[in-house]
Write an enzyme that holds these catalytic residues in place. Structure first.
Site, PDB file in Angstrom:
ATOM      1  N   ASP A 137       0.482  -1.088   0.029  1.00 34.92           N
ATOM      2  CA  ASP A 137      -0.452   0.171  -0.419  1.00 34.92           C
ATOM      3  C   ASP A 137       0.719   0.906  -0.031  1.00 34.92           C
ATOM      4  O   ASP A 137       1.787   1.231   0.439  1.00 34.92           O
ATOM      5  CB  ASP A 137      -0.590  -0.237   1.344  1.00 34.92           C
ATOM      6  CG  ASP A 137      -2.099  -0.890   0.942  1.00 34.92           C
ATOM      7  OD1 ASP A 137      -2.443  -1.143   0.016  1.00 34.92           O
ATOM      8  OD2 ASP A 137      -2.679  -1.758   2.622  1.00 34.92           O
ATOM      9  N   TYR A 213      -1.552  -5.048  -9.502  1.00 38.02           N
ATOM     10  CA  TYR A 213      -1.676  -3.559  -8.836  1.00 38.02           C
ATOM     11  C   TYR A 213      -0.334  -3.206 -10.656  1.00 38.02           C
ATOM     12  O   TYR A 213      -0.625  -2.286  -9.928  1.00 38.02           O
ATOM     13  CB  TYR A 213      -1.111  -3.259  -7.415  1.00 38.02           C
ATOM     14  CG  TYR A 213      -0.992  -2.134  -6.940  1.00 38.02           C
ATOM     15  CD1 TYR A 213      -1.770  -1.422  -6.721  1.00 38.02           C
ATOM     16  CD2 TYR A 213       0.376  -1.742  -7.494  1.00 38.02           C
ATOM     17  CE1 TYR A 213      -2.181  -0.275  -6.047  1.00 38.02           C
ATOM     18  CE2 TYR A 213      -0.083  -0.477  -6.740  1.00 38.02           C
ATOM     19  CZ  TYR A 213      -0.638   0.081  -6.515  1.00 38.02           C
ATOM     20  OH  TYR A 213      -0.967   1.827  -6.364  1.00 38.02           O
TER      21      TYR A 213
END
Ligand SMILES: C[S@@+](CC[C@H](N)C(=O)[O-])C[C@H]1O[C@@H](n2cnc3c(N)ncnc32)[C@H](O)[C@@H]1O
Length: 232
Positions: A137, A213
């Site tokens: 993150d 991602y």
């Protein structure tokens, strides 16, 4: 970021734990397969970590925050003699991964579905041959940088559980996080950056399958960096 947010007394863990409703097969897998593969942190860790696997692996790699698990599954299939531990607290991602892993018929995976720092503190010393932290993150706002998974305390944790010569691999598309990671690893006495030339950090890791991602980052025009650090 929306959804559940929890704070521990000593560590902060931030993130969404659950998204849209699960399909029946996904719920079944969480009840049936996850308990078989999940590490029990209430029990003491084994002296030999290979004992948690059925295939007596000669090397064990930890992937933190595996998301959809495409990379974890690829590595487990590519290297059936190794053991892989995957950590992912987001329930929907875990369910998706379990379905893919069951379909693929892999057996050399163990899982943990909560904050990776808890697992790191449970593991015996010098038990891992590698740690992969792929697109963690990003926390791009400066006031949130302290939430980033790479920090001095977590690098101490890595240093404790990694064997000498083991690699920590980090990928990110966020320049400030790449610089942050280089600075933190440079400041830590247990790690060396293995880059040999300026192009190295733009080269994906060997056998790299990409991640979900990463595909999004590339679509949106961001450039990934791939860093490998060796435990001294
Ligand atoms: C940006 S996503 C990247 C997922 C995947 N690695 C990829 O590249 O597609 C970061 C993942 O880290 C997980 N995560 C965040 N904090 C974590 C923690 N403390 N321990 C384990 N996983 C964590 C999140 O749930 C999320 O799935």
């Amino acid at each position: 970021m929306t959804g559940e947010r929890r704070t521990r007394s000593t560590e902060a863990f931030f993130g969404r734990r659950r998204g849209k409703a699960l399909r029946p097969r996904q719920s079944d897998l969480l009840e049936r397969l996850l308990p078989r593969w999940k590490l029990d942190l209430e029990a003491p860790a084994p002296d030999r970590l290979s004992d948690i696997f059925d295939n007596a692996p000669s090397r064990i790699v930890l992937e933190i925050g595996f998301g959809g698990g495409e990379h974890l599954l690829h590595r487990a299939q590519e290297d059936p003699d190794a053991g892989f531990i995957g950590v992912e607290p987001f329930v929907n991602s875990m369910a998706k991964f379990l379905a893919a892993a069951e379909d693929a018929g892999v057996a050399n995976i163990r899982l943990y579905d909560d904050d990776a720092t808890r697992l790191l503190d449970w593991l015996p010393g010098a038990c891992l041959d590698g740690i992969d932290l792929l697109y963690p993150d990003p926390w791009p706002k400066k006031k949130h940088w302290k939430r980033r998974f790479v920090n001095a305390a977590n690098l101490d944790r890595f240093a404790r559980v990694m064997k000498p010569g083991a690699n920590f691999r980090f990928a990110s598309d966020i320049d400030t996080y790449v610089n942050w990671t280089l600075a933190h690893l440079h400041a830590h006495p247990a790690f060396d950056w293995t880059a040999r030339n300026a192009a190295d950090w733009r080269e994906p890791f060997e056998g790299w399958p990409g991640t979900r991602y990463e595909a999004k980052a590339l679509r949106e025009g961001r450039t990934p960096a791939y860093l490998t650090f060796r435990r001294r």
